[in-house]
Design a protein around this motif. Structure first.
Motif, PDB file in Angstrom:
ATOM      1  N   ALA A 136       3.903  -3.927 -13.068  1.00 44.58           N
ATOM      2  CA  ALA A 136       3.615  -2.924 -12.032  1.00 44.58           C
ATOM      3  C   ALA A 136       3.823  -1.505 -12.526  1.00 44.58           C
ATOM      4  O   ALA A 136       3.539  -0.549 -11.805  1.00 44.58           O
ATOM      5  CB  ALA A 136       4.505  -3.182 -10.815  1.00 44.58           C
ATOM      6  N   GLY A 137       4.352  -1.358 -13.733  1.00 45.24           N
ATOM      7  CA  GLY A 137       4.596  -0.014 -14.267  1.00 45.24           C
ATOM      8  C   GLY A 137       5.900   0.585 -13.801  1.00 45.24           C
ATOM      9  O   GLY A 137       6.134   1.789 -13.982  1.00 45.24           O
ATOM     10  N   LEU A 138       6.761  -0.234 -13.183  1.00 43.51           N
ATOM     11  CA  LEU A 138       8.039   0.278 -12.681  1.00 43.51           C
ATOM     12  C   LEU A 138       9.128   0.230 -13.748  1.00 43.51           C
ATOM     13  O   LEU A 138      10.157   0.877 -13.621  1.00 43.51           O
ATOM     14  CB  LEU A 138       8.485  -0.542 -11.464  1.00 43.51           C
ATOM     15  CG  LEU A 138       7.544  -0.464 -10.264  1.00 43.51           C
ATOM     16  CD1 LEU A 138       7.878  -1.552  -9.256  1.00 43.51           C
ATOM     17  CD2 LEU A 138       7.624   0.901  -9.615  1.00 43.51           C
ATOM     18  N   VAL A 155       1.703  -4.073  -5.346  1.00 43.17           N
ATOM     19  CA  VAL A 155       2.942  -4.800  -5.614  1.00 43.17           C
ATOM     20  C   VAL A 155       3.695  -4.996  -4.307  1.00 43.17           C
ATOM     21  O   VAL A 155       3.751  -4.092  -3.477  1.00 43.17           O
ATOM     22  CB  VAL A 155       3.844  -3.994  -6.580  1.00 43.17           C
ATOM     23  CG1 VAL A 155       5.063  -4.818  -6.976  1.00 43.17           C
ATOM     24  CG2 VAL A 155       3.067  -3.570  -7.804  1.00 43.17           C
ATOM     25  N   THR A 179      -2.957   5.624  -1.149  1.00 40.55           N
ATOM     26  CA  THR A 179      -3.930   5.162  -2.138  1.00 40.55           C
ATOM     27  C   THR A 179      -5.285   5.861  -1.962  1.00 40.55           C
ATOM     28  O   THR A 179      -6.305   5.408  -2.488  1.00 40.55           O
ATOM     29  CB  THR A 179      -4.114   3.635  -2.055  1.00 40.55           C
ATOM     30  OG1 THR A 179      -4.312   3.269  -0.685  1.00 40.55           O
ATOM     31  CG2 THR A 179      -2.917   2.905  -2.595  1.00 40.55           C
TER      32      THR A 179
ATOM     33  N   VAL B  97       9.539   1.155  -4.586  1.00 41.94           N
ATOM     34  CA  VAL B  97       8.333   0.458  -5.055  1.00 41.94           C
ATOM     35  C   VAL B  97       7.128   0.805  -4.179  1.00 41.94           C
ATOM     36  O   VAL B  97       6.021   1.023  -4.673  1.00 41.94           O
ATOM     37  CB  VAL B  97       8.575  -1.072  -5.064  1.00 41.94           C
ATOM     38  CG1 VAL B  97       7.263  -1.832  -5.180  1.00 41.94           C
ATOM     39  CG2 VAL B  97       9.494  -1.446  -6.210  1.00 41.94           C
ATOM     40  N   ARG B 100       6.140   4.431  -5.303  1.00 40.47           N
ATOM     41  CA  ARG B 100       5.834   4.614  -6.723  1.00 40.47           C
ATOM     42  C   ARG B 100       4.573   3.865  -7.161  1.00 40.47           C
ATOM     43  O   ARG B 100       3.898   4.290  -8.082  1.00 40.47           O
ATOM     44  CB  ARG B 100       7.018   4.148  -7.571  1.00 40.47           C
ATOM     45  CG  ARG B 100       8.146   5.156  -7.635  1.00 40.47           C
ATOM     46  CD  ARG B 100       9.302   4.630  -8.447  1.00 40.47           C
ATOM     47  NE  ARG B 100      10.306   5.644  -8.671  1.00 40.47           N
ATOM     48  CZ  ARG B 100      10.349   6.422  -9.739  1.00 40.47           C
ATOM     49  NH1 ARG B 100       9.461   6.285 -10.690  1.00 40.47           N
ATOM     50  NH2 ARG B 100      11.297   7.317  -9.862  1.00 40.47           N
ATOM     51  N   THR B 101       4.297   2.730  -6.527  1.00 42.25           N
ATOM     52  CA  THR B 101       3.116   1.971  -6.939  1.00 42.25           C
ATOM     53  C   THR B 101       1.854   2.438  -6.216  1.00 42.25           C
ATOM     54  O   THR B 101       0.787   1.873  -6.423  1.00 42.25           O
ATOM     55  CB  THR B 101       3.317   0.458  -6.685  1.00 42.25           C
ATOM     56  OG1 THR B 101       3.596   0.255  -5.312  1.00 42.25           O
ATOM     57  CG2 THR B 101       4.441  -0.090  -7.534  1.00 42.25           C
ATOM     58  N   ARG B 102       1.994   3.453  -5.382  1.00 42.31           N
ATOM     59  CA  ARG B 102       0.813   3.908  -4.645  1.00 42.31           C
ATOM     60  C   ARG B 102       0.417   5.342  -4.942  1.00 42.31           C
ATOM     61  O   ARG B 102      -0.775   5.661  -4.942  1.00 42.31           O
ATOM     62  CB  ARG B 102       1.038   3.722  -3.135  1.00 42.31           C
ATOM     63  CG  ARG B 102       0.917   2.272  -2.713  1.00 42.31           C
ATOM     64  CD  ARG B 102       1.226   2.055  -1.246  1.00 42.31           C
ATOM     65  NE  ARG B 102       0.978   0.656  -0.902  1.00 42.31           N
ATOM     66  CZ  ARG B 102       1.828  -0.317  -1.164  1.00 42.31           C
ATOM     67  NH1 ARG B 102       2.980  -0.067  -1.753  1.00 42.31           N
ATOM     68  NH2 ARG B 102       1.520  -1.567  -0.853  1.00 42.31           N
TER      69      ARG B 102
END
Lengths: 387, 250
Positions: A136-138, A155, A179, B97, B100-102
């Motif tokens: 996920a790039g975390l 995710v 998004t 999360v 950060r993932t968006r």
């Protein structure tokens, strides 16, 4: 007191009284224990304005109890264009993650086919969350490479956390906005209906149970039809009905999206996944089809039922060099063989030579759970063995 | 639902704005009144025949100074707590999360949270200043508008700097408590640094005295250097916070 003082102090008194009254009203309406209410009330009055300020900043317990709302089953999801046959949108080579001297992941070669549902199974501490975090790039891998689509990767963590003062509808709208999309009210409703949360759309997330949070987590993960969905233990807090709903949803997502989900519940993986990866102590012990996992780990055995079971039949079987053990239960035998190949060629002849009246005979396959347990308790398989 | 709107909702729905505005406005009213009635308050606490304390006649600048002193202590702590509540998004990995993932860039997230916290702090301080202005005018004499507004503006710059410090601290430590503690430690360190030579003339902490000193006749030009340093430091701290948060693993 002169008029000048009254003119000066009146606004201060009004502000102070209004502030204290407001704080007290919130203390009284909160659902904290009575003793805590008294403490906060006394602090609010005794220490103006700091008591009230402290209450507003730090007090907890005013979120209210969980309302008893029936959750409807998820609605069918409109299928997207299938992604099968587009290769491996999620892949890694030699992915390693070290924390000091500890290797959380050790040379992971992951291949997740497009449009598939890939179950990442392993006991607690196997490295599933670390792997998903890196994908996920975390988190950053210590070494190795990976391939994922640049955009459209969603995710969902184990237990999703959202701002408790947002409603479910607002959380979905926020996810879409982050998004770069704007969802109509109708589409937001559809998204919530897909996870059975339509009735809870206007409820504040702070009053949600863990199961409802997981459903909402899946709803926001699916916003914008991501190409890849990484779900970390998506069913861990759900009751059987909720688990079935979520698994059905995951099942419907595959094809349109590539789904990778981690779980330590093998039945969940067995239910929806096309492929499975077994992770143990940071190593990918197996990767391939579910059938492949079971068959590759078969310590072959046969169940044989005879009309009348003579002792001579048991003795003949025990004497055969490819038979490891024979267990008798009434007229039924469980014959464990040391070589599947030899057993396939010789077992019938041994039975015939012993004059056995065979009514039924079948090879015994083993469940995913047995194969998994054996795999994680013995030496690793060739990671590519299942492909 | 943009990130900016999310932050406004955070202030409104968590009622943190009431805590923030409440503390500044309260001290805005109380500060000048305390100065005006200092003699009476002291005598009511119990006077001695042997000791006599005489307070000088207060001037409007004293009333404003009393407000700023309280605002920059208690008010600053409350602002740090409010800002940390917004900026410590990495305190809970699962919460982090989601964002950060968006977001396409973490700067969107940090800037919105920093911006709304800073604006809220400035508005709360300004509301308190208005209360102090009114109270000083009624109890202590007229307060020049130009100097009062300039002083409020310069002090607001310091509050923006304080929020930038919180943003920076949140990129070093994760929990809200640690962030608040680290931020306050950095802010407290400023006046200590000011003891070194003429450094105090350049430090953001110099701006805190602007409302009182401008009303006492000091020239606004004396505050241009610390104001410029404050703006540059604030921008650098936010930029650092974005860079360090981007590199952080969850």
């Amino acid at each position: 007191m002169d008029s000048e003082a009254i003119q000066a102090l009146a606004p201060a008194i009004v502000v102070a009284v209004a502030f204290v009254v407001y704080c007290l009203s919130r203390v009284i309406r909160s659902d904290m224990p009575l003793a805590s209410k008294w403490l906060w009330a006394v602090a609010t009055i005794a220490f103006i304005p700091l008591g009230g300020v402290a209450y507003l900043l730090f007090a907890r317990g005013s979120s209210g109890s969980l309302p008893d709302i029936p959750l409807s089953p998820p609605l069918p999801r409109v299928p997207r264009q299938a992604l099968e046959g587009i290769g491996y949108p999620v892949a890694s080579r030699g992915l390693t993650k070290s924390y000091g001297s500890t290797r959380a992941l050790d040379g992971i070669d992951l291949d997740v086919p497009g449009g598939s549902a890939y179950g990442l199974v392993g006991p607690n501490g196997a490295g599933k969350t670390t792997l998903i975090g890196i994908l996920a790039g975390l988190r950053k891998a210590s070494s190795g490479s990976m391939e994922l689509p640049e955009r459209g990767v969603a995710v969902m963590p184990d237990t999703p956390v959202f701002d408790p003062w947002l409603s479910a509808r607002e959380v979905v709208q926020l996810a879409a906005s982050l998004t770069g999309q704007e969802l109509s009210a109708g589409r937001v409703g559809e998204t919530l209906a897909e996870v059975g949360l339509l009735e809870a759309a206007e409820m504040k997330v702070g009053s949600f149970s863990r199961g409802m949070l997981q459903r909402l987590g899946i709803a926001v993960a699916t916003v914008g039809d991501p190409r890849v969905l990484l779900l970390d233990e998506p069913c861990s807090a759900l009751d059987p009905a909720g688990r079935k709903d979520v698994l059905d949803l995951v099942g419907r997502l595959k094809g349109g999206s590539t789904v990778l989900f981690s779980s330590h519940i093998l039945a969940d993986v067995e239910r929806v996944c096309d492929r499975v990866g077994v992770l143990h102590q940071g190593r990918l012990l197996y990767q391939g089809s579910l059938e492949g996992l079971s068959s590759s780990r078969l310590s072959a055995a046969y169940r044989i039922r005879c009309r009348v079971l003579e002792d001579s039949v048991v003795e003949a079987l025990q004497a055969a060099r490819f038979v490891g053990a024979v267990h008798r239960s009434g007229d039924e035998l469980r014959v464990e063989v040391t070589s599947l190949d030899e057993a396939e060629k010789g077992l019938v002849r041994v039975l015939a030579d012993a004059g056995a009246a065979v009514v039924e005979m079948e090879p015994l396959g083993r469940g995913l759970e047995e194969a998994f347990l054996e795999l994680t308790q013995t030496s690793p398989l060739d990671p590519g063995g299942g492909l | 639902m943009t990130l900016w709107r999310l932050e406004w909702l955070r202030l409104l729905r968590t009622r943190r704005w009431i805590a923030l505005a409440g503390v500044f406005v309260f001290f805005g009213f109380i500060g000048p009144a305390t100065v005006r009635y200092a003699q009476q308050i002291f005598e009511s606490l119990g006077s001695s025949d042997e000791v006599s304390v005489m307070f000088p006649d207060p001037i409007p600048a004293d009333g404003v100074a009393s407000y700023v002193a309280n605002a920059m202590q208690v008010g600053l702590v409350v602002l740090a707590v409010v800002a940390a509540g917004a900026l410590c998004f990495d305190g809970d990995a699962a919460y982090s999360v989601f964002f950060r993932t968006r977001v396409s860039s973490l700067s969107r997230l940090v800037v919105a949270r920093f911006g709304v916290s800073a604006i809220a702090g400035v508005l709360a301080f300004a509301a308190g200043s208005m209360a102090a202005w009114y109270e000083s005018a009624v109890l202590l004499g007229s307060v020049p508008a130009r100097e009062m507004l300039l002083g409020t503006f310069l002090c607001s710059l310091y509050l923006v700097f304080a929020v930038a410090v919180v943003a920076f601290a949140s990129s070093i430590v994760r929990s809200k408590l640690n962030t608040v503690m680290l931020s306050l430690a950095i802010v407290i360190l400023m006046p200590i640094l000011g003891l070194i030579g003429r450094l105090a003339q350049w430090l953001p902490s110099r701006l805190v005295s602007a409302p009182e000193m401008l009303l006492s006749g000091e020239a606004v030009g004396d505050y241009l250097r610390p104001a410029a340093v404050t703006v540059v430091f604030s921008a650098m701290l936010v930029r650092l916070a974005i860079a360090m948060s981007s590199r952080r693993e969850i």
